[in-house]
Design a protein around this motif. Sequence first.
Motif, PDB file in Angstrom:
ATOM      1  N   ALA A 108       0.813  -1.219   0.000  1.00 37.55           N
ATOM      2  CA  ALA A 108       0.000   0.000   0.000  1.00 37.55           C
ATOM      3  C   ALA A 108       0.840   1.259   0.000  1.00 37.55           C
ATOM      4  N   ASP A 109       1.977   1.241   0.726  1.00 33.08           N
ATOM      5  CA  ASP A 109       2.773   2.469   0.851  1.00 33.08           C
ATOM      6  C   ASP A 109       4.282   2.245   0.821  1.00 33.08           C
ATOM      7  N   GLY A 110       4.734   0.989   0.705  1.00 36.33           N
ATOM      8  CA  GLY A 110       6.165   0.711   0.592  1.00 36.33           C
ATOM      9  C   GLY A 110       6.915   0.690   1.909  1.00 36.33           C
ATOM     10  N   THR A 111       6.233   0.838   3.021  1.00 36.30           N
ATOM     11  CA  THR A 111       6.923   0.783   4.314  1.00 36.30           C
ATOM     12  C   THR A 111       7.410  -0.637   4.582  1.00 36.30           C
ATOM     13  N   THR A 112       8.464  -0.751   5.367  1.00 45.52           N
ATOM     14  CA  THR A 112       9.073  -2.049   5.646  1.00 45.52           C
ATOM     15  C   THR A 112       8.267  -2.815   6.686  1.00 45.52           C
ATOM     16  N   THR A 113       7.809  -3.998   6.323  1.00 46.77           N
ATOM     17  CA  THR A 113       7.094  -4.876   7.247  1.00 46.77           C
ATOM     18  C   THR A 113       8.087  -5.658   8.103  1.00 46.77           C
ATOM     19  N   TRP A 114       9.087  -6.228   7.443  1.00 45.12           N
ATOM     20  CA  TRP A 114      10.205  -6.854   8.138  1.00 45.12           C
ATOM     21  C   TRP A 114      11.410  -6.887   7.208  1.00 45.12           C
TER      22      TRP A 114
END
Length: 454
Positions: free
Chosen positions: A199-205
């Motif tokens: 959705a926004d490219g933020t790091t999940t892990w």
Amino acid sequence: MSGEHRRGFLKKGAGAAIIAGGLFTATGVGSDDDVGIDLPDPELIPNPDTDEDWADSQADAGNGRTVENGYEFDGERLEVAWAAEHYGGSGIAPAGMYGGGIAVADDTVYTAGEEGVAAIDDEDGSVRWKNGDVDAREPTVVDDTIYLSGDEVVALDRTDGSVRWETDLEPEDGFSPATVAYGGVYALGDGTLYALDPADGTTTWRRDTVEHEDEHWETEEEFATYPAAANGVVYASTNQLTVALEPETGEAVWKERTGSHVPPGPTRASATMVAAGGGGYTDWGACDAQTGERVGGGTGAVGAVSDEVCVIEQDDSVNVYDAESGERLWSLYTHGNSTIPTLSGDTAYIYFNTYNATVSSAYDGKLVAFDADDGTEKWVLSLEDERVGTILAVSGETMYVYNNGEIVALREDASDDEEESGDDEGGEDEQDGDESDDEDDGDEKDDGEDDEDC
């Protein structure tokens, strides 16, 4: 078995949920409560809502360069439908590397490279839109988004090419092609494997290394091949290990020693096999996709993997192995001029260069169809007869090849179908006429029989 194995379960936790056909990637840490899904599981499709043959630059999230149950082309009938500029440079790279791939979805072909990103109408090759400000490559289309990789991972709106988001992680050597599956975006940067929120490219892990220790050997290694996704897991390799990871957490389901040197390139996976390896005189290794047990390995690059076979390219030969047993099925001496293979249906398609061979061969400058099971030659199409080249994609009844800076769409001559249809209609007319005559004859015969009975 030398590797370390663990049957993995997806956990319920903050933001985690199971959706139809796959997994939604959580952004929080899961609890210890499992939901009863045992991994790997071939029933879990990476992108269950995607019904395309080649929506990823390597065909699908498994990077297999395979269209299972794909169209069987007739080489004698193939002709150019259209040609358009290929933004990916000089065509697709050798099997052990990446670069120059295209994606095909909803009657649109997506090409990307230094010139930007473009959407091409698959009917006539006209450009629908172009974004010349994005320097990225290897498009993957999922839902209404195009994902690409370069210095960063970039997501574009597929309707007009506008940028939706771009990471800001700044890996020194940029990112590998992104694998989009199970509700996540997975990409390799400077030896670290990242899971990103689509959705926004933020790091999940993120996972920097894989550790392994047993009575004979101990190692901790960063990742070397970009990931594949299949069977409910994400597969990737270090220099010596292949590992299956839970998409939600990045934790290892199993890991196995598969080689001694794996340069940057793809991990390729199917429901049967996962394989990784570079090219030339470097090693490749293959595991059972479900258990992680090693089933094959040697020298060469992994060119394509299906549920049935694995195609390995060496400097001077192509070797095809059974994906379940690892047994070699057939081999072809190529003089080093074969390009990356593509599997569709029961056929392996390979184009042979005219400039990369130390010794000329009968296949130079030719696109060749081989029976994938035994290597029998089905047909040969020469560069002298048609604009053939390295295969970029196969989708539906179209084969896309690279030729002289362009994507060339090859389709079977429709006029042959029209002629056959006309012949069939004519035959039906004649048959109808014969049936009419037969009916008249039958009436006369019946009358005769009636008279006779009287």
